[in-house]
Design a protein around this motif. Structure first.
Motif, short mmCIF file in Angstrom:
data_model
loop_
_atom_site.label_atom_id
_atom_site.label_comp_id
_atom_site.label_asym_id
_atom_site.label_seq_id
_atom_site.Cartn_x
_atom_site.Cartn_y
_atom_site.Cartn_z
N ILE A 112 39.72 42.49 45.40
CA ILE A 112 40.00 43.67 46.21
C ILE A 112 40.37 44.84 45.32
CG2 ILE A 112 40.76 42.39 48.25
CD1 ILE A 112 43.68 42.90 47.31
N SER A 113 40.13 46.04 45.83
CA SER A 113 40.67 47.26 45.25
C SER A 113 41.83 47.72 46.13
CB SER A 113 39.61 48.36 45.17
OG SER A 113 38.55 47.98 44.32
N VAL A 114 42.87 48.27 45.50
CA VAL A 114 44.06 48.69 46.22
C VAL A 114 44.27 50.18 46.01
CG1 VAL A 114 46.55 48.38 46.46
CG2 VAL A 114 45.10 46.41 45.90
N GLU A 115 44.34 50.94 47.11
CA GLU A 115 44.66 52.36 47.05
C GLU A 115 45.99 52.57 47.74
OE1 GLU A 115 41.56 55.06 48.28
OE2 GLU A 115 40.03 53.52 47.91
N ILE A 128 42.76 48.72 51.51
CA ILE A 128 42.16 47.59 50.80
C ILE A 128 40.64 47.63 50.95
CG2 ILE A 128 42.04 45.07 50.63
CD1 ILE A 128 44.77 46.26 49.87
N THR A 129 39.95 47.46 49.83
CA THR A 129 38.50 47.33 49.84
C THR A 129 38.14 45.98 49.23
OG1 THR A 129 38.23 49.72 49.56
CG2 THR A 129 36.31 48.33 49.11
N VAL A 130 37.32 45.23 49.93
CA VAL A 130 36.91 43.90 49.48
C VAL A 130 35.60 43.99 48.71
CG1 VAL A 130 36.24 41.58 50.22
CG2 VAL A 130 38.08 42.78 51.40
N HIS A 131 35.50 43.25 47.62
CA HIS A 131 34.27 43.21 46.82
C HIS A 131 33.78 41.76 46.76
CE1 HIS A 131 35.30 47.27 45.48
NE2 HIS A 131 36.52 46.81 45.25
N VAL A 132 32.46 41.61 46.73
CA VAL A 132 31.86 40.28 46.63
C VAL A 132 31.11 40.19 45.30
CG1 VAL A 132 30.31 38.59 47.66
CG2 VAL A 132 31.62 40.14 49.13
N PRO A 133 31.65 39.46 44.31
CA PRO A 133 30.97 39.34 43.02
C PRO A 133 29.60 38.68 43.18
CG PRO A 133 33.23 38.52 42.90
CD PRO A 133 32.92 38.72 44.35
N GLY A 134 28.73 38.94 42.22
CA GLY A 134 27.38 38.40 42.29
C GLY A 134 27.31 36.89 42.28
N TRP A 135 28.31 36.24 41.70
CA TRP A 135 28.27 34.78 41.62
C TRP A 135 28.67 34.09 42.92
CZ3 TRP A 135 32.77 32.23 42.64
CH2 TRP A 135 33.97 32.93 42.44
N VAL A 136 29.31 34.83 43.82
CA VAL A 136 29.80 34.24 45.07
C VAL A 136 28.65 34.04 46.05
CG1 VAL A 136 31.24 34.64 47.11
CG2 VAL A 136 32.13 35.16 44.83
N LYS A 137 28.58 32.85 46.64
CA LYS A 137 27.57 32.55 47.65
C LYS A 137 28.27 32.40 49.00
CE LYS A 137 24.66 30.10 44.31
NZ LYS A 137 24.06 28.78 43.94
N VAL A 184 48.16 40.97 42.86
CA VAL A 184 47.74 42.33 42.52
C VAL A 184 47.99 42.53 41.03
CG1 VAL A 184 48.15 44.80 42.84
CG2 VAL A 184 48.17 43.26 44.82
N HIS A 185 46.97 43.00 40.33
CA HIS A 185 47.09 43.37 38.91
C HIS A 185 46.45 44.75 38.75
CE1 HIS A 185 48.57 39.56 37.21
NE2 HIS A 185 47.86 38.98 38.15
N GLY A 186 47.27 45.74 38.40
CA GLY A 186 46.75 47.10 38.31
C GLY A 186 46.34 47.58 39.69
N ASN A 187 45.14 48.13 39.78
CA ASN A 187 44.62 48.63 41.05
C ASN A 187 43.73 47.62 41.75
OD1 ASN A 187 45.88 51.17 40.79
ND2 ASN A 187 44.23 51.87 39.43
N GLY A 188 43.75 46.38 41.29
CA GLY A 188 42.92 45.35 41.89
C GLY A 188 43.73 44.09 42.12
N GLY A 189 43.07 43.13 42.72
CA GLY A 189 43.75 41.87 42.97
C GLY A 189 42.81 40.88 43.61
N LEU A 190 43.39 39.83 44.14
CA LEU A 190 42.64 38.80 44.86
C LEU A 190 43.27 38.59 46.22
CD1 LEU A 190 42.01 36.14 42.05
CD2 LEU A 190 40.30 37.62 43.12
N ALA A 191 42.43 38.36 47.22
CA ALA A 191 42.92 38.11 48.57
C ALA A 191 42.06 37.03 49.21
CB ALA A 191 42.86 39.38 49.41
N LEU A 192 42.70 36.21 50.04
CA LEU A 192 41.97 35.23 50.83
C LEU A 192 41.52 35.93 52.10
CD1 LEU A 192 41.10 32.24 50.83
CD2 LEU A 192 43.13 31.77 52.21
N ILE A 193 40.21 36.09 52.24
CA ILE A 193 39.64 36.93 53.29
C ILE A 193 39.00 36.09 54.38
CG2 ILE A 193 37.87 38.67 53.76
CD1 ILE A 193 40.23 39.75 52.14
#
Length: 304
Positions: free
Chosen positions: A236-239, A289-298, A262-271
């Motif tokens: 996730i991105s955190v603003e 909060i903005t959620v991102h999906v990495p390329g490796w995630v299926k 949360v680390h810096g302006n990003g983090g991990l969340a169970l969505i």
């Protein structure tokens, strides 16, 4: 200028598993196939409860022809490493295995950055392993974009200059880690609650569905083959003000997930996958909060 950095990871422990039954002993406990670990290949896996819930995750290296090394989280005052050691000893029974805490003998080092692998490996396949001085080097067994992991005997950090890596810090490592979507043991995974496939272990090479029985296998297999994954650990991105771990992410009046770190302006969340879309308006506390999906995630097709 080379973009290769290293950080000594202070919250890591190393347990040596030696003896003639070391592989068969771990094979019946660990989610991945320990038989594939060799001098040229390292692995990643987890130890689960009998009900298939997360207890510990770790990297597995071959130290020599007689011993394997488990690199796991150390925990505050070493309590997580002590719990893992105790759990392994409990399951040892009559197996011809010797367990030794060798944490004080090693520095666990992460090498990361655009050029992190260039001076270490020609083959950058995750898990590729070799020797470095008196230690072990491995392309991160989860994802090569994370760089390399190195186990060096204490007081041999001069080797890092020899590979062209500049000293960095653990927080920089963790910021990259969460941006790629990689969990860090109990920092993001709930002990006795988290399920491996909700946290990327299949795509990250942490589960082998063909290896046979291991503790917690039944739930892990059922989750996969019945398509029961409805949540995923995602970057996730955190603003705004950084929310604390455990803060609920809301999409309007509906819960959409939970902040894990949360680390810096990003983090991990169970969505919750069904509650998130490209136009979702997500907030956690006073932060957007903005959620991102990495390329490796299926993701499941219905959530893709």
């Amino acid at each position: 200028m080379s973009e290769s950095f290293y950080a000594v990871l202070s919250d890591r422990a190393v347990i040596r598993v030696s003896g003639p039954d070391r592989v068969s002993f771990l094979q019946g406990l660990v989610s991945n196939n320990v038989e594939t670990v060799s001098a040229t290949k390292s692995g990643y896996g987890a130890l689960l409860t009998p009900q298939g819930k997360f207890l510990f995750d770790f990297f597995v290296y071959q130290q020599d022809e007689e011993s394997l090394l488990l690199e796991s989280e150390r925990g505050e005052n070493g309590e997580r490493a002590a719990e893992l050691f105790k759990k392994l000893r409990m399951y040892k029974l009559r197996a011809k295995v010797e367990l030794t805490d060798v944490t004080d003998s090693y520095d666990v080092i992460a090498v990361f950055g655009k050029d992190a692998l260039a001076n270490l490996f020609t083959d950058t396949t995750p898990g590729t392993t070799g020797r470095i001085a008196n230690g072990i080097k491995a392309v991160d067994p989860r994802l090569s974009a994370m760089g390399a992991r190195i186990l060096l005997p204490r007081n041999e950090l001069a080797e890092m200059a020899a590979i062209g890596a500049s000293e960095s810090d653990e927080e920089s490592y963790h910021q990259l880690r969460v941006s790629l979507g990689l969990p860090n043991g109990s920092e993001e995974l709930e002990i006795e609650k988290s399920i491996l496939l909700e946290n990327g272990f299949e795509e990250l090479g942490g589960v082998d569905f063909k290896k046979g029985c291991y503790m917690g296998q039944e739930l892990t297999a059922r989750t996969k083959y019945r398509g029961l994954v409805r949540k995923r650990l995602l970057p996730i991105s955190v603003e705004g003000p950084a929310p604390e771990a455990g803060t609920i992410i809301m999409n309007g009046y509906k819960e959409a997930g939970t902040i894990r770190s949360v680390h810096g302006n990003g983090g991990l969340a169970l969505i919750r996958l069904e509650r998130v879309s490209d136009d979702a308006d997500l907030v956690a506390g006073d932060a957007k909060i903005t959620v991102h999906v990495p390329g490796w995630v299926k993701l499941p097709e219905t959530a893709a």
